[in-house]
Design a protein around this motif. Structure first.
Motif, mmCIF file in Angstrom:
data_model
loop_
_atom_site.group_PDB
_atom_site.id
_atom_site.type_symbol
_atom_site.label_atom_id
_atom_site.label_comp_id
_atom_site.label_asym_id
_atom_site.label_seq_id
_atom_site.Cartn_x
_atom_site.Cartn_y
_atom_site.Cartn_z
ATOM 1 N N LEU A 197 30.370 27.339 41.355
ATOM 2 C CA LEU A 197 31.428 28.291 41.017
ATOM 3 C C LEU A 197 30.884 29.598 40.434
ATOM 4 O O LEU A 197 31.414 30.674 40.755
ATOM 5 C CB LEU A 197 32.442 27.641 40.066
ATOM 6 N N PRO A 198 29.833 29.574 39.596
ATOM 7 C CA PRO A 198 29.283 30.869 39.152
ATOM 8 C C PRO A 198 28.763 31.719 40.313
ATOM 9 O O PRO A 198 28.837 32.956 40.263
ATOM 10 C CB PRO A 198 28.144 30.456 38.204
ATOM 11 N N ILE A 199 28.263 31.058 41.353
ATOM 12 C CA ILE A 199 27.799 31.795 42.540
ATOM 13 C C ILE A 199 28.995 32.426 43.246
ATOM 14 O O ILE A 199 28.925 33.567 43.729
ATOM 15 C CB ILE A 199 27.032 30.859 43.495
ATOM 16 N N LEU A 200 30.110 31.686 43.289
ATOM 17 C CA LEU A 200 31.341 32.243 43.868
ATOM 18 C C LEU A 200 31.794 33.454 43.057
ATOM 19 O O LEU A 200 32.218 34.466 43.627
ATOM 20 C CB LEU A 200 32.442 31.185 43.911
ATOM 21 N N ALA A 201 31.704 33.356 41.729
ATOM 22 C CA ALA A 201 32.081 34.488 40.887
ATOM 23 C C ALA A 201 31.238 35.718 41.223
ATOM 24 O O ALA A 201 31.764 36.842 41.323
ATOM 25 C CB ALA A 201 31.917 34.122 39.412
ATOM 26 N N HIS A 241 49.908 34.987 36.519
ATOM 27 C CA HIS A 241 49.684 34.767 37.946
ATOM 28 C C HIS A 241 48.651 35.755 38.486
ATOM 29 O O HIS A 241 48.718 36.963 38.224
ATOM 30 C CB HIS A 241 50.992 34.923 38.722
ATOM 31 N N VAL A 242 47.682 35.226 39.204
ATOM 32 C CA VAL A 242 46.632 36.056 39.789
ATOM 33 C C VAL A 242 46.800 36.080 41.309
ATOM 34 O O VAL A 242 46.877 35.027 41.941
ATOM 35 C CB VAL A 242 45.234 35.517 39.429
ATOM 36 N N THR A 243 46.860 37.250 41.873
ATOM 37 C CA THR A 243 46.926 37.410 43.320
ATOM 38 C C THR A 243 45.537 37.773 43.834
ATOM 39 O O THR A 243 44.905 38.721 43.344
ATOM 40 C CB THR A 243 47.910 38.525 43.716
ATOM 41 N N VAL A 244 45.056 36.987 44.786
ATOM 42 C CA VAL A 244 43.739 37.247 45.348
ATOM 43 C C VAL A 244 43.814 38.469 46.262
ATOM 44 O O VAL A 244 44.585 38.497 47.222
ATOM 45 C CB VAL A 244 43.224 36.019 46.128
ATOM 46 N N ASP A 245 43.015 39.468 45.959
ATOM 47 C CA ASP A 245 42.965 40.684 46.773
ATOM 48 C C ASP A 245 42.214 40.359 48.070
ATOM 49 O O ASP A 245 41.103 39.819 48.029
ATOM 50 C CB ASP A 245 42.229 41.778 45.997
ATOM 51 N N PRO A 246 42.795 40.681 49.217
ATOM 52 C CA PRO A 246 42.115 40.399 50.495
ATOM 53 C C PRO A 246 40.720 41.004 50.597
ATOM 54 O O PRO A 246 39.869 40.475 51.316
ATOM 55 C CB PRO A 246 43.064 41.015 51.536
ATOM 56 N N THR A 247 40.470 42.080 49.864
ATOM 57 C CA THR A 247 39.150 42.704 49.936
ATOM 58 C C THR A 247 38.072 41.831 49.290
ATOM 59 O O THR A 247 36.872 42.046 49.536
ATOM 60 C CB THR A 247 39.150 44.093 49.257
ATOM 61 N N TRP A 248 38.481 40.869 48.461
ATOM 62 C CA TRP A 248 37.512 39.966 47.828
ATOM 63 C C TRP A 248 37.012 38.918 48.818
ATOM 64 O O TRP A 248 35.993 38.272 48.583
ATOM 65 C CB TRP A 248 38.126 39.232 46.646
ATOM 66 N N LEU A 249 37.773 38.726 49.903
ATOM 67 C CA LEU A 249 37.516 37.592 50.800
ATOM 68 C C LEU A 249 36.472 37.929 51.855
ATOM 69 O O LEU A 249 36.731 37.905 53.062
ATOM 70 C CB LEU A 249 38.829 37.149 51.446
ATOM 71 N N THR A 250 35.293 38.222 51.394
ATOM 72 C CA THR A 250 34.192 38.464 52.318
ATOM 73 C C THR A 250 33.762 37.145 52.952
ATOM 74 O O THR A 250 34.092 36.056 52.451
ATOM 75 C CB THR A 250 32.999 39.075 51.569
ATOM 76 N N CYS A 289 35.949 42.221 42.814
ATOM 77 C CA CYS A 289 36.813 41.512 41.863
ATOM 78 C C CYS A 289 36.309 41.745 40.448
ATOM 79 O O CYS A 289 35.160 41.444 40.126
ATOM 80 C CB CYS A 289 36.829 40.016 42.171
ATOM 81 N N GLU A 290 37.193 42.232 39.592
ATOM 82 C CA GLU A 290 36.884 42.378 38.171
ATOM 83 C C GLU A 290 37.934 41.670 37.321
ATOM 84 O O GLU A 290 38.054 41.956 36.131
ATOM 85 C CB GLU A 290 36.811 43.868 37.803
ATOM 86 N N ASP A 291 38.665 40.759 37.944
ATOM 87 C CA ASP A 291 39.700 40.023 37.217
ATOM 88 C C ASP A 291 39.032 39.055 36.235
ATOM 89 O O ASP A 291 38.303 38.145 36.634
ATOM 90 C CB ASP A 291 40.583 39.252 38.211
ATOM 91 N N ALA A 292 39.320 39.230 34.960
ATOM 92 C CA ALA A 292 38.665 38.430 33.921
ATOM 93 C C ALA A 292 39.030 36.958 34.024
ATOM 94 O O ALA A 292 38.196 36.088 33.726
ATOM 95 C CB ALA A 292 39.042 38.972 32.542
ATOM 96 N N ASP A 293 40.272 36.662 34.429
ATOM 97 C CA ASP A 293 40.685 35.257 34.533
ATOM 98 C C ASP A 293 39.924 34.550 35.651
ATOM 99 O O ASP A 293 39.464 33.414 35.483
ATOM 100 C CB ASP A 293 42.196 35.160 34.783
ATOM 101 N N VAL A 294 39.789 35.201 36.795
ATOM 102 C CA VAL A 294 39.082 34.613 37.937
ATOM 103 C C VAL A 294 37.609 34.411 37.605
ATOM 104 O O VAL A 294 37.053 33.313 37.761
ATOM 105 C CB VAL A 294 39.228 35.506 39.185
ATOM 106 N N LEU A 295 36.959 35.458 37.153
ATOM 107 C CA LEU A 295 35.530 35.374 36.879
ATOM 108 C C LEU A 295 35.238 34.439 35.716
ATOM 109 O O LEU A 295 34.268 33.666 35.751
ATOM 110 C CB LEU A 295 34.977 36.772 36.595
ATOM 111 N N GLY A 296 36.095 34.476 34.701
ATOM 112 C CA GLY A 296 35.893 33.608 33.547
ATOM 113 C C GLY A 296 36.071 32.143 33.894
ATOM 114 O O GLY A 296 35.338 31.282 33.389
#
Length: 226
Positions: free
Chosen positions: A185-189, A157-166, A197-204
């Motif tokens: 999606l790569p632009i979103l990454a 389970h991945v929790t989105v950090d509020p600081t990522w939500l620019t 965000c350095e979460d490998a699951d999200v970015l991958g």
């Protein structure tokens, strides 16, 4: 179900049943819509395309119960098994329009859609059941990709950090969702990574070459959709 079994799955059914109490009706309905959209062109029928769009809008709270009921009534006479890809598709849309939507309805959508490529290519009513089974199995594998995109990995389970939500990341996610612009999606990454965000699951997931549809777990996470 173990994580290894989840990752190796070639049939969406056990995955969906594992998720039964772990997800929302919206997610299940969007998965059902995604199954239909994947094979829609091969069904060779535009008759019920508006119905499918209504089901999708209902999932997002943009259509009323009466609209969903109208879809159900328009498609209710369809049979599950048919030598017509169009009838398989209308059956699938009917099941996707059930309210409440059960896991068995979603199973039925996946099964009906898996049969569309085989029936749509048939020129005679004769059936080679081995060929039918192989065709369906190939579609089931594609559907497991849809499960992975919509629901993610339930064991990680991945929790989105509020600081990522620019404002930039959220705006990009809105554009992806509203316009089905999954090539962004790569632009979103990049935007998420710029925000920390350095979460490998999200970015991958954003940078991978897998299939993406409405309900994508990363886009939903950024937009706060459940």
């Amino acid at each position: 179900m173990t994580e290894a079994e989840w990752l190796a799955a070639t049939d969406p059914t056990p995955m969906l049943h594992f998720l039964k109490a772990k997800t929302s009706a919206r997610k299940l309905r969007l998965f059902a819509v995604a199954c239909c959209r994947t094979v829609w062109e091969r069904a060779k029928d535009e008759q019920f395309y508006g119905c499918l769009e209504t089901v999708e809008r209902f999932a997002d709270g943009l259509a009323a119960d009466a609209d969903l009921r109208s879809v159900f009534e328009r498609t209710r006479k369809a049979r599950r098994i048919s030598t017509s890809g169009r009838v398989c598709m209308s059956y699938a849309v009917n099941k996707a329009s059930h309210k409440p939507l059960s896991i068995h309805d979603v199973d039925a959508v996946a099964d009906a859609c898996a049969g569309v490529p085989f029936w749509a290519a048939k020129e005679t009513p004769s059936v080679d059941f081995d060929a039918f089974r192989l065709s369906c199995n190939a579609e089931y594998v594609k559907q497991t990709g849809l499960v992975a995109d919509v629901f993610g990995n339930p064991f990680r389970h991945v929790t989105v950090d509020p600081t990522w939500l620019t404002s930039t990341a959220v705006a990009i996610a809105h554009g992806i969702y509203d316009e089905r612009a999954f090539d962004r999606l790569p632009i979103l990454a990049d935007a998420l990574q710029d925000a920390g965000c350095e979460d490998a699951d999200v970015l991958g997931h954003c940078r991978g070459d897998g299939v993406h549809v409405r309900g994508c777990w990363v886009v939903d996470g950024v937009l706060g959709k459940g």
